[in-house]
Write a protein that holds these residues in place. Structure first.
Motif, mmCIF file in Angstrom:
data_model
loop_
_atom_site.group_PDB
_atom_site.id
_atom_site.type_symbol
_atom_site.label_atom_id
_atom_site.label_comp_id
_atom_site.label_asym_id
_atom_site.label_seq_id
_atom_site.Cartn_x
_atom_site.Cartn_y
_atom_site.Cartn_z
ATOM 1 N N ALA A 1 7.944 68.338 30.275
ATOM 2 C CA ALA A 1 7.935 69.876 30.415
ATOM 3 C C ALA A 1 9.182 70.311 30.660
ATOM 4 O O ALA A 1 10.117 71.352 30.139
ATOM 5 C CB ALA A 1 7.082 70.333 31.262
ATOM 6 N N LEU A 2 10.120 69.962 31.783
ATOM 7 C CA LEU A 2 11.163 70.266 32.088
ATOM 8 C C LEU A 2 12.296 69.897 31.080
ATOM 9 O O LEU A 2 13.037 70.822 30.792
ATOM 10 C CB LEU A 2 11.778 69.313 33.448
ATOM 11 C CG LEU A 2 10.889 69.910 34.584
ATOM 12 C CD1 LEU A 2 11.430 69.057 35.679
ATOM 13 C CD2 LEU A 2 11.263 71.271 34.903
ATOM 14 N N LEU A 3 12.209 68.955 30.199
ATOM 15 C CA LEU A 3 13.040 68.578 29.129
ATOM 16 C C LEU A 3 12.658 69.362 28.059
ATOM 17 O O LEU A 3 13.680 70.110 27.202
ATOM 18 C CB LEU A 3 12.891 67.050 28.610
ATOM 19 C CG LEU A 3 13.367 66.041 29.351
ATOM 20 C CD1 LEU A 3 13.022 64.712 28.888
ATOM 21 C CD2 LEU A 3 14.924 66.186 29.588
ATOM 22 N N ALA A 4 11.617 69.922 27.654
ATOM 23 C CA ALA A 4 11.070 70.829 26.667
ATOM 24 C C ALA A 4 11.697 72.289 26.995
ATOM 25 O O ALA A 4 12.352 73.107 26.098
ATOM 26 C CB ALA A 4 9.579 70.880 26.598
ATOM 27 N N GLU A 5 11.717 72.597 28.342
ATOM 28 C CA GLU A 5 12.376 73.862 28.734
ATOM 29 C C GLU A 5 13.805 73.949 28.214
ATOM 30 O O GLU A 5 14.406 74.885 27.836
ATOM 31 C CB GLU A 5 12.340 73.982 30.270
ATOM 32 C CG GLU A 5 11.038 74.643 30.681
ATOM 33 C CD GLU A 5 10.832 74.665 32.211
ATOM 34 O OE1 GLU A 5 11.849 74.639 32.889
ATOM 35 O OE2 GLU A 5 9.715 74.483 32.832
ATOM 36 N N LEU A 6 14.602 72.800 28.413
ATOM 37 C CA LEU A 6 16.003 72.754 28.167
ATOM 38 C C LEU A 6 15.950 72.941 26.437
ATOM 39 O O LEU A 6 17.139 73.210 26.043
ATOM 40 C CB LEU A 6 16.480 71.413 28.672
ATOM 41 C CG LEU A 6 16.882 71.731 30.156
ATOM 42 C CD1 LEU A 6 17.543 70.472 30.563
ATOM 43 C CD2 LEU A 6 17.655 72.805 30.572
ATOM 44 N N MET A 7 14.996 72.205 26.192
ATOM 45 C CA MET A 7 15.136 72.217 24.431
ATOM 46 C C MET A 7 15.056 73.824 23.954
ATOM 47 O O MET A 7 15.751 74.071 23.076
ATOM 48 C CB MET A 7 14.032 71.279 23.729
ATOM 49 C CG MET A 7 14.013 70.136 23.801
ATOM 50 S SD MET A 7 12.633 69.030 23.902
ATOM 51 C CE MET A 7 11.928 69.710 22.123
ATOM 52 N N TRP A 8 14.111 74.519 24.511
ATOM 53 C CA TRP A 8 13.867 75.942 24.002
ATOM 54 C C TRP A 8 15.091 76.801 24.386
ATOM 55 O O TRP A 8 15.272 77.924 23.991
ATOM 56 C CB TRP A 8 12.527 76.357 24.259
ATOM 57 C CG TRP A 8 11.593 75.900 23.519
ATOM 58 C CD1 TRP A 8 11.526 76.270 22.160
ATOM 59 C CD2 TRP A 8 10.352 75.124 23.916
ATOM 60 N NE1 TRP A 8 10.322 75.801 21.505
ATOM 61 C CE2 TRP A 8 9.721 75.111 22.448
ATOM 62 C CE3 TRP A 8 9.648 74.492 24.860
ATOM 63 C CZ2 TRP A 8 8.702 74.304 22.650
ATOM 64 C CZ3 TRP A 8 8.689 73.769 24.951
ATOM 65 C CH2 TRP A 8 8.096 73.569 23.619
ATOM 66 N N GLU A 9 15.620 76.260 25.652
ATOM 67 C CA GLU A 9 17.052 77.100 25.908
ATOM 68 C C GLU A 9 18.276 76.862 24.992
ATOM 69 O O GLU A 9 19.508 77.165 25.092
ATOM 70 C CB GLU A 9 17.184 76.778 27.439
ATOM 71 C CG GLU A 9 16.409 77.613 28.336
ATOM 72 C CD GLU A 9 16.477 79.057 28.432
ATOM 73 O OE1 GLU A 9 17.491 79.671 27.931
ATOM 74 O OE2 GLU A 9 15.729 79.714 29.083
ATOM 75 N N ARG A 10 17.922 75.822 24.058
ATOM 76 C CA ARG A 10 19.055 75.314 23.245
ATOM 77 C C ARG A 10 20.032 74.471 24.187
ATOM 78 O O ARG A 10 21.430 74.830 23.500
ATOM 79 C CB ARG A 10 19.525 76.161 22.347
ATOM 80 C CG ARG A 10 18.350 76.972 21.663
ATOM 81 C CD ARG A 10 18.687 78.015 20.406
ATOM 82 N NE ARG A 10 17.697 78.710 19.521
ATOM 83 C CZ ARG A 10 17.824 79.684 19.047
ATOM 84 N NH1 ARG A 10 19.064 80.477 18.752
ATOM 85 N NH2 ARG A 10 16.919 80.036 18.235
ATOM 86 N N LYS A 11 19.697 73.888 25.226
ATOM 87 C CA LYS A 11 20.819 73.178 25.967
ATOM 88 C C LYS A 11 20.932 71.968 25.624
ATOM 89 O O LYS A 11 22.068 71.151 25.685
ATOM 90 C CB LYS A 11 20.491 73.322 27.523
ATOM 91 C CG LYS A 11 20.029 74.750 27.898
ATOM 92 C CD LYS A 11 21.736 75.567 27.758
ATOM 93 C CE LYS A 11 21.530 77.027 28.486
ATOM 94 N NZ LYS A 11 22.630 77.647 28.510
ATOM 95 N N ILE A 12 19.780 71.218 25.095
ATOM 96 C CA ILE A 12 19.777 69.800 24.716
ATOM 97 C C ILE A 12 19.226 69.726 23.106
ATOM 98 O O ILE A 12 18.418 70.376 22.838
ATOM 99 C CB ILE A 12 19.186 68.881 25.798
ATOM 100 C CG1 ILE A 12 17.576 69.264 25.910
ATOM 101 C CG2 ILE A 12 19.849 68.918 26.930
ATOM 102 C CD1 ILE A 12 16.791 68.255 26.551
ATOM 103 N N TRP A 13 19.660 68.501 22.515
ATOM 104 C CA TRP A 13 19.041 68.354 21.261
ATOM 105 C C TRP A 13 18.532 66.678 21.402
ATOM 106 O O TRP A 13 19.076 65.789 21.900
ATOM 107 C CB TRP A 13 20.114 68.261 20.331
ATOM 108 C CG TRP A 13 19.553 68.056 18.863
ATOM 109 C CD1 TRP A 13 19.458 66.833 18.050
ATOM 110 C CD2 TRP A 13 18.898 69.004 18.206
ATOM 111 N NE1 TRP A 13 19.057 67.027 17.034
ATOM 112 C CE2 TRP A 13 18.533 68.472 16.728
ATOM 113 C CE3 TRP A 13 18.510 70.347 18.054
ATOM 114 C CZ2 TRP A 13 17.903 68.881 15.813
ATOM 115 C CZ3 TRP A 13 17.860 71.282 17.194
ATOM 116 C CH2 TRP A 13 17.670 70.193 15.842
#
Length: 215
Positions: free
Chosen positions: A41-53
């Motif tokens: 879920a923490l990784l997904a939060e960064l995905m939606w913030e467009r921080k990681i791919w």
């Protein structure tokens, strides 16, 4: 993965509440599975913030600008300054502290409070919700939408997928007809590529941890 138009409560907070009883705060899921779900879920939060791919089992940081959320900032900073790891590697790394980190974020939001009890060998802490209705909302929202066949927004799509990947799907669809569970599986199978990859790795990690526990 596109960020939802209205970015509400952080995803890991909702997952944490789903995995605990809405009155007592007691865990409703095997702890290792929960840790991995929170890490995802923490990784997904960064995905939606467009921080990681995420792609092909790995990830790349595409924007190192600090997010507004302090926990997301901590996780991103850790990823930027650590040796390269694949998705599975980061699930393991983040799962070591994800529970305490998300509990702390919920406490700062005054959504939970710590209830400590002493045992013979060790003391334990249970995070009790301060508002039963708010704590029950993720479960009620997802269960109702799955039952009615409603379209899920991106965050709920991921949250539903995490319940399946971490073995919490029976809790979510316990009082629903079989169609709701089939719909849950269809949602995961038809998820956007990044989300599907994250869920696949999460489910595999949970499966391995459960198997090693049984052995």
């Amino acid at each position: 993965m596109p960020r939802p138009a209205h970015y509400r409560v952080p995803l890991a907070n909702d997952y944490f509440l789903l995995a605990h009883h809405d009155v007592t705060g007691k865990p409703q899921l095997y702890r290792r599975s929960m840790d991995l779900g929170l890490a995802a879920a923490l990784l997904a939060e960064l995905m939606w913030e467009r921080k990681i791919w995420l792609r092909d089992g790995g990830f790349s940081v595409v924007d190192a600008t600090p997010p507004s959320d302090s926990l997301a900032h901590t996780v991103l900073d850790q990823m930027v300054h650590s040796e390269e790891q694949g998705i599975r590697g980061w699930l393991d790394i983040l799962s070591e502290e994800a529970y305490e980190q998300v509990a702390g974020r919920l406490r700062r939001a005054r959504a939970v409070w710590p209830k400590r009890s002493r045992g013979i060998l060790r003391s334990t802490t249970v995070w009790v919700p301060t508002d039963i209705n708010a704590a029950h909302w993720p479960m009620a929202r997802l269960g109702t939408r799955l039952l009615r066949g409603d379209t899920l927004d991106p965050l709920d799509h991921c949250l539903a997928g995490l319940t399946l990947a971490t073995g919490m799907d029976e809790l979510l669809t316990r009082y629903a007809p079989p169609a709701a569970h089939r719909r849950l599986r269809d949602l995961v199978e038809n998820a956007p590529a990044q989300l599907r990859e994250l869920l696949t790795h999460t489910e595999a990690a949970v499966g391995e941890s459960v198997q090693s526990y049984r052995v």
